[in-house]
Design an enzyme around this catalytic site. Structure first.
Site, PDB file in Angstrom:
ATOM      1  N   ASP A   1     -54.380 -57.279  49.431  1.00  0.00           N
ATOM      2  CA  ASP A   1     -53.319 -58.083  49.092  1.00  0.00           C
ATOM      3  C   ASP A   1     -54.471 -59.004  48.519  1.00  0.00           C
ATOM      4  O   ASP A   1     -54.830 -59.616  48.873  1.00  0.00           O
ATOM      5  CB  ASP A   1     -53.356 -58.749  51.030  1.00  0.00           C
TER       6      ASP A   1
ATOM      7  N   TYR B   1     -53.481 -67.542  45.037  1.00  0.00           N
ATOM      8  CA  TYR B   1     -55.634 -67.341  44.682  1.00  0.00           C
ATOM      9  C   TYR B   1     -56.097 -67.242  43.288  1.00  0.00           C
ATOM     10  O   TYR B   1     -56.940 -67.185  43.065  1.00  0.00           O
ATOM     11  CB  TYR B   1     -55.421 -65.936  45.525  1.00  0.00           C
TER      12      TYR B   1
ATOM     13  N   LYS C   1     -48.166 -62.553  47.476  1.00  0.00           N
ATOM     14  CA  LYS C   1     -47.535 -64.865  48.721  1.00  0.00           C
ATOM     15  C   LYS C   1     -46.756 -65.757  47.149  1.00  0.00           C
ATOM     16  O   LYS C   1     -47.547 -65.906  46.392  1.00  0.00           O
ATOM     17  CB  LYS C   1     -48.363 -65.186  49.615  1.00  0.00           C
TER      18      LYS C   1
END
Length: 292
Positions: free
Chosen positions: A43, A48, A73
């Site tokens: 993930d 990030y 995401k």
């Protein structure tokens, strides 16, 4: 490893490996260690800043791409229909893949929910075109999920939320379960609480969890991860230490009793460690996501 069948029939590992706040230069080694330990769900997120390193680590591993479930995401700065379609392209290029296994919206962005709805409509398009295998949400509360479901054509497969013994969000999980939405725990061993000011100490030092760990000869972290699995949700622990990464994966050879599960449930304080979803705005949290 145990798998979970999502609401569209796609199989996803119950336990994954997260790279939140893992510096890019440490991400490759951490993901390689995770894959070597048996993890098959990784993930990450556009926000990030380490999608590229995740992709490189997967490509450099001895595991074929088809065996690794990649989840990422879309950040709020890329919400909107066309913007989200482009955000997929950015993430796919950084990951070095043509298809992403699970693509989710990182926040509900309640202050501009129309943009959230447009972004989700883009996810539905990507799903219909086969560019992603499943779609979902992250940090959506009950009211956000309800508002999304009123307009969505596709029920989210996953809602990734803060979940650990001190903040289990059972109401959000239950609402999702009733509609076929899998809860996925971020900060599953309570890492977000380690830095919180106030009366709480680390979940790793909790006496209830510690006593259960002694019974099985396991670590407190392993007990918490087992609790997640038995409570029917996915969990994505993170670490950069190979020994800890391997330890966190070793949770499939014991089973907690109903009494032990209830004891851990009883530790819930109702206090969130992360930011309030209602406080997420473009003004406060928006930042551009670089091109691939």
């Amino acid at each position: 490893m145990e798998n979970i069948t999502l609401n569209n029939g796609v199989e996803m590992p119950a336990l994954g490996f997260g790279v939140f706040q893992t510096p890019p230069d440490e991400t490759r080694d951490a993901v390689r260690a995770a894959v070597d330990s048996g993890y098959r769900l990784i993930d990450t997120a556009a926000a990030y800043g380490n999608e590229r390193q995740v992709g490189e680590a997967v490509r450099d591993s001895h595991i074929s791409r088809s065996e690794v479930f990649l989840e990422t995401k879309i950040w709020i700065s890329d919400y909107g229909y066309d913007e989200t379609l482009h955000a997929f392209e950015k993430s796919a290029r950084k990951l070095g893949v043509e298809q992403i296994d699970l693509l989710i919206l990182h926040q509900a962005l309640p202050s501009e929910f129309d943009k959230t709805l447009q972004a989700y409509r883009a996810l539905e398009k990507l799903l219909a075109d086969g560019k992603v295998r499943a779609i979902g949400a992250s940090n959506f509360m009950v009211d956000h999920l309800a508002a999304l479901l009123e307009r969505a054509d596709v029920v989210p497969a996953v809602n990734q939320i803060e979940q650990h013994p001190y903040f289990s969000q059972a109401d959000v999980q239950a609402f999702g379960e009733q509609r076929g939405i899998l809860a996925q725990a971020w900060s599953p061993i309570g890492g977000i609480t380690f830095y919180r000011d106030g009366e709480h100490t680390s979940t790793l030092q909790d006496p209830v969890i510690g006593e259960i760990a002694k019974v099985y000869g396991k670590s407190p972290a392993q007990v918490m991860l087992r609790w997640h699995v038995q409570r029917g949700r996915s969990a994505i622990p993170k670490s950069t230490k190979p020994a800890r990464i391997a330890e966190n994966f070793d949770v499939f050879d014991f089973e907690l009793t109903a009494e032990q599960l209830a004891a851990i449930d009883g530790l819930d304080t109702g206090k969130r460690g992360g930011p309030e979803p209602a406080d997420i705005t473009l003004e406060a949290f928006g930042r551009p996501i670089p091109e691939a």
